[in-house]
Scaffold this motif. Structure first.
Motif, PDB file in Angstrom:
ATOM      1  N   PHE A 138       0.876  -1.171   0.000  1.00 16.79           N
ATOM      2  CA  PHE A 138       0.000   0.000   0.000  1.00 16.79           C
ATOM      3  C   PHE A 138       0.919   1.229   0.000  1.00 16.79           C
ATOM      4  O   PHE A 138       1.461   1.603   1.040  1.00 16.79           O
ATOM      5  N   ASN A 139       1.107   1.817  -1.168  1.00 11.56           N
ATOM      6  CA  ASN A 139       1.949   3.002  -1.231  1.00 11.56           C
ATOM      7  C   ASN A 139       1.320   4.150  -0.461  1.00 11.56           C
ATOM      8  O   ASN A 139       0.084   4.283  -0.399  1.00 11.56           O
ATOM      9  N   VAL A 140       2.151   4.989   0.118  1.00  8.82           N
ATOM     10  CA  VAL A 140       1.696   6.193   0.804  1.00  8.82           C
ATOM     11  C   VAL A 140       2.469   7.360   0.212  1.00  8.82           C
ATOM     12  O   VAL A 140       3.686   7.481   0.416  1.00  8.82           O
ATOM     13  N   GLN A 141       1.766   8.202  -0.565  1.00  9.82           N
ATOM     14  CA  GLN A 141       2.383   9.359  -1.198  1.00  9.82           C
ATOM     15  C   GLN A 141       1.468  10.578  -1.009  1.00  9.82           C
ATOM     16  O   GLN A 141       0.269  10.430  -0.768  1.00  9.82           O
ATOM     17  N   HIS A 142       2.042  11.754  -1.106  1.00  8.83           N
ATOM     18  CA  HIS A 142       1.283  12.972  -0.803  1.00  8.83           C
ATOM     19  C   HIS A 142       1.707  14.074  -1.771  1.00  8.83           C
ATOM     20  O   HIS A 142       2.909  14.312  -1.967  1.00  8.83           O
TER      21      HIS A 142
ATOM     22  N   GLY B 261      -0.139  12.454 -10.703  1.00  9.48           N
ATOM     23  CA  GLY B 261      -1.139  12.663  -9.680  1.00  9.48           C
ATOM     24  C   GLY B 261      -0.513  12.510  -8.299  1.00  9.48           C
ATOM     25  O   GLY B 261       0.703  12.675  -8.131  1.00  9.48           O
ATOM     26  N   PRO B 262      -1.293  12.169  -7.300  1.00 12.86           N
ATOM     27  CA  PRO B 262      -0.714  11.982  -5.963  1.00 12.86           C
ATOM     28  C   PRO B 262       0.035  10.665  -5.809  1.00 12.86           C
ATOM     29  O   PRO B 262       0.693  10.456  -4.793  1.00 12.86           O
ATOM     30  N   TRP B 263      -0.035   9.791  -6.827  1.00 10.51           N
ATOM     31  CA  TRP B 263       0.536   8.450  -6.711  1.00 10.51           C
ATOM     32  C   TRP B 263       1.964   8.446  -7.255  1.00 10.51           C
ATOM     33  O   TRP B 263       2.237   7.941  -8.350  1.00 10.51           O
ATOM     34  N   LEU B 264       2.891   9.007  -6.498  1.00  9.57           N
ATOM     35  CA  LEU B 264       4.263   9.129  -6.971  1.00  9.57           C
ATOM     36  C   LEU B 264       4.919   7.753  -7.082  1.00  9.57           C
ATOM     37  O   LEU B 264       4.871   6.951  -6.159  1.00  9.57           O
ATOM     38  N   GLU B 265       5.515   7.515  -8.219  1.00 10.92           N
ATOM     39  CA  GLU B 265       6.254   6.295  -8.508  1.00 10.92           C
ATOM     40  C   GLU B 265       7.574   6.698  -9.172  1.00 10.92           C
ATOM     41  O   GLU B 265       7.779   7.871  -9.501  1.00 10.92           O
ATOM     42  N   PRO B 266       8.504   5.771  -9.398  1.00 10.10           N
ATOM     43  CA  PRO B 266       9.711   6.123 -10.146  1.00 10.10           C
ATOM     44  C   PRO B 266       9.348   6.766 -11.485  1.00 10.10           C
ATOM     45  O   PRO B 266       8.603   6.189 -12.281  1.00 10.10           O
ATOM     46  N   THR B 267       9.847   7.983 -11.706  1.00 13.23           N
ATOM     47  CA  THR B 267       9.457   8.748 -12.890  1.00 13.23           C
ATOM     48  C   THR B 267      10.502   9.806 -13.193  1.00 13.23           C
ATOM     49  O   THR B 267      11.110  10.363 -12.273  1.00 13.23           O
ATOM     50  N   PRO B 268      10.734  10.092 -14.470  1.00 16.75           N
ATOM     51  CA  PRO B 268      11.593  11.233 -14.795  1.00 16.75           C
ATOM     52  C   PRO B 268      10.868  12.567 -14.691  1.00 16.75           C
ATOM     53  O   PRO B 268      11.481  13.612 -14.895  1.00 16.75           O
TER      54      PRO B 268
END
Length: 782
Positions: free
Chosen positions: A101-105, A335-342
């Motif tokens: 369960f990712n937690v990002q803000h 969006g609020p769902w930060l993942e590995p991204t450039p």
């Protein structure tokens, strides 16, 4: 699974346009009273409530374990977001041992301006929880309820089952997960894994010299609440706090994230939020959360006979409210769902604009963060404008943090506000003008003069003034721009279409706005001169060029050279030659395979809809769905990006209704297979709420409610003579406006129902039947 059959007519509910349920306020978000009223109204309707039918049908389901963000459920409230999928296993073919369960803000970021927005000001990852069963996972059965914005289902292991319910609370920014284990799984556990507080871009680009990572998070107990405190080198902190409570057999995890800068106040806020929430059982937290979502959906309605696209559309409405709120930061690329991204920030050369288009037609202006942010942080825009022009001009960099700050170093990295004529090629000049087009759309769809007076006019005036510093007459007597940069194509060009098109729209909009506001602006003669004398848009045998020095000659995903066609509607095909130019340009653009991406096809669909080509628009959306959209309707280009699926919902809007140029066009670009369609409380320019029904390939009725008393011209699409009546059935006078349109004088609050002469159709709004079966989104069974 096809859309459920429409209910028996004797049991259908006729929806009153503009009622407390169908027309909630736009100026603010939904209040608790409004949400409660909507919930009571819903409870009073039959089980065949049309919203419940389409939303239940659109639920995503999982009978296979999602292994990435692009496959799994997602929850959010514009600030806190959680993507849910299997914790990466020890090796290929290994069974899943835990669920992440990712937690990002969306507010959590670094604040070091010396590294620019791509690193120092980029969003920072927070971490994730793992739900770790006692046994090995053997099966799952999950459903993401759009109606309740809640994930429910079971996880089966070789030791037993775990029944779960999860939500990100609408108001509390709280992740709550209730797990009820069977006897063999009572020993399951939750584990938090703090992430390194470093920009995700570091995995894609070399770190700048001198960059230091933030220190590790410190995890400690605080009187029964655990907190991971992440100090930031720039000052401030972000804190993840959590607590687990047991009630009977159920165990509920409560998680809250807080961010503060420059002070370190986030810890106290996070602890207080968790302590307050943990006093309530999950079911109590869910009550007002669900009420808000139920009222949210009831602000508009759309049903089409394509089950896959209808489900996709309602998922985008869920996704938008999960990722955006008026008071939240403008959506970052993921969006609020930060993942590995450039791209760990907000991008202004296309992404932000596309992300918010669907809020207008779907009647969700309460999600408009762009208008609020551009107004609130206008002083920061001045600081981002090149120094010699700051006194009277504004610009926005290619990418910013949530406060629209870029950082001085980003200009050195090639991401600042461009300076026309500068060599080597520089970043874009027109991004702020394009962003202000979104503000203009918000004004036109609400006719709220405060948006025009306080935000659009003063900011657009300075954005266009920046162009005017560089516009010069040429030997041909026309006004020309020096070399500027068209987003992503590469290379500068004089009279770049991206900038000429935005400059033209901006000058025209300023003149119209000044007239509406009664302003005698000293710059008005200059704006008129630009419209009269600016260089023609550069074209060649293939259509629109990138600019006077640069033909369109390679595969390119961006439609920056076509903005006058869409979304600006400056070039619309009003003459045969103009239509041929659009058709030629569109075919040439999409004819280059190689660099085309998802939003290429949403742009092509909307341009086809402008031309009335419903079959082509549907074909382009089909290409998007087949080639680019992931199982949970997310999208990927190197990393997660969110704008393309949301812009696809706008492409569907453009097929169903267009309202540019002062004319409302009902069902302007529907494919033949869509013989039945219903729309309710669709918001148009002029602040009208449109409801309409198509049956058997013909428009049966059109109803418009005026919120502002604006001029009402509608191309209704009903063959032959028509009747126009008010809500009491009284005949209204109207006049023919040409090309199948009528002009109906409506004052604020009045409505008009348009039908074929003598026809008295059923005005019920209910879902239409699907033409054929289609799989659900998610990962349903094989």
């Amino acid at each position: 699974m096809p859309c459920p059959a429409a209910p028996d007519p004797s049991r259908r509910t006729v929806l009153a346009t503009g009622s407390a349920v169908g027309g909630a306020l736009l100026a603010t978000g939904l209040s608790a009273a409004q949400a409660s009223a909507a919930d009571r109204a819903e409870a009073a309707t039959p089980r065949e409530d049309p919203w419940r039918v389409v939303l239940d049908d659109a639920d995503l389901v999982w009978q296979r374990m999602p292994t990435t963000w692009y496959e799994g459920p997602f929850l959010g409230n514009g600030l806190l977001g959680s993507g849910i999928y299997a914790e990466p296993s020890a090796g290929p073919g290994a069974a899943s041992t835990a669920v992440r369960f990712n937690v990002q803000h969306s507010e959590v970021q670094d604040h070091r301006p010396e590294f620019g927005s791509l690193f120092g000001l980029a969003r920072l990852p927070i971490g994730h929880f793992t739900l770790e069963p006692v046994g090995a996972i053997t099966a799952l059965d999950w459903r993401l309820s759009l109606h309740d914005a809640e994930l429910t289902g079971t996880l089966t292991t070789d030791k037993g089952t775990l029944s779960l319910r999860a939500l990100v609370h609408n108001d509390r920014s709280l992740l709550a997960v209730e797990v009820t284990p069977s006897a063999g799984e009572r020993g399951f556990r939750w584990v938090f894994h703090p992430a390194d507080a470093i920009s995700p871009r570091a995995a894609f680009k070399p770190l700048p010299d001198g960059y230091r990572g933030n220190p590790p998070a410190q995890v400690a107990d605080h009187g029964g609440v655990t907190a991971a405190v992440q100090p930031l080198l720039a000052g401030g902190q972000h804190v993840t706090a959590w607590r687990e409570r047991t009630r009977g057999r159920a165990r509920t995890l409560y998680v809250h994230v807080a961010h503060s800068f420059p002070r370190s106040t986030a810890l106290d806020r996070a602890l207080g939020a968790v302590r307050a929430a943990a006093l309530l059982p999950y079911s109590a937290l869910a009550v007002d959360h669900r009420a808000w979502w139920h009222a949210y959906y009831r602000k508009s309605f759309l049903s089409v006979p394509d089950a896959r696209i209808q489900r996709f559309y309602w998922i985008q409405l869920y996704k938008t409210a999960s990722a955006a709120r008026r008071d939240a930061p403008v959506m970052a690329t993921s969006g609020p769902w930060l993942e590995p991204t450039p791209w760990p920030n907000t991008w202004w050369n296309l992404n932000a604009q596309l992300e918010y288009w669907l809020i207008h037609g779907s009647n969700h202006l309460e999600l408009d963060a762009i208008t609020r942010a551009l107004s609130e942080f206008r002083d920061n825009l001045a600081a981002e404008t090149p120094t010699p022009y700051r006194t009277d001009s504004l610009g926005i960099p290619r990418t910013t943090d949530p406060h629209l700050v870029n950082g001085a170093a980003s200009a050195l990295m090639g991401y600042g506000v461009g300076i026309p004529g500068q060599d080597p090629p520089t970043p874009e000049v027109g991004n702020l003008t394009w962003a202000l087009h979104n503000v203009w759309l918000s004004y036109r769809h609400t006719m709220d003069r405060s948006i025009l007076r306080d935000v659009l006019y003063p900011l657009l005036r300075k954005a266009i003034n920046y162009y005017l510093h560089f516009l010069e007459p040429g030997p041909d007597g026309r006004l020309h721009l020096p070399a500027t940069f068209s987003p992503e194509y590469g290379g500068d060009s004089r009279d770049c279409n991206y900038d000429l098109m935005l400059l033209t729209w901006g000058c025209r909009t300023l003149l119209e706005s000044a007239e509406l506001l009664g302003v005698q602006d000293p710059s008005a003669p200059r704006w008129r001169e630009v419209l009269a004398k600016r260089a023609a848009y550069p074209t060649d045998a293939n259509g629109f060029m990138i600019g006077a020095d640069l033909p369109f000659a390679k595969s390119h995903r961006h439609y920056s050279h076509l903005l006058a066609v869409y979304p600006l509607y400056e070039v619309t095909g009003r003459t045969p030659d103009e239509r041929a130019l659009i058709e030629r340009s569109l075919a040439h653009w999409v004819g280059f395979e190689g660099a085309l991406q998802g939003y290429t096809f949403t742009g092509a669909a909307s341009m086809s809809a402008l031309l009335g080509k419903g079959e082509d628009a549907l074909r382009y959306l089909g290409e998007l769905m087949t080639r680019f959209i992931k199982p949970n309707t997310m999208y990927q280009e190197s990393g997660p990006v969110i704008e393309t699926p949301l812009s696809a919902a706008q492409s569907l809007h453009d097929m169903v209704c267009q309202s540019w140029g002062g004319i409302i066009r009902v069902f302007p670009a529907l494919p033949a297979a869509w013989a039945d369609l219903v729309v309710h409380d669709f918001r148009t320019q002029g602040a009208f709420l449109l409801s309409a029904r198509r049956q058997g390939g013909a428009t049966r009725w059109v109803r418009l409610v005026s919120e502002a008393g604006a001029d009402c011209v509608v191309r209704h699409g009903i063959a032959g003579p028509v009747d126009v009546r008010d809500r009491r059935g009284r005949v209204l006078r109207y006049s023919e406006a040409g090309d199948g349109a009528v002009h109906v004088p409506l004052r604020k609050g009045e409505s008009a129902l348009i039908t074929a002469r003598g026809d008295r159709p059923d005005l019920t709004v209910a879902p239409v039947h699907a033409n054929e079966d289609a799989p659900r989104w998610g990962l349903p069974g094989a």
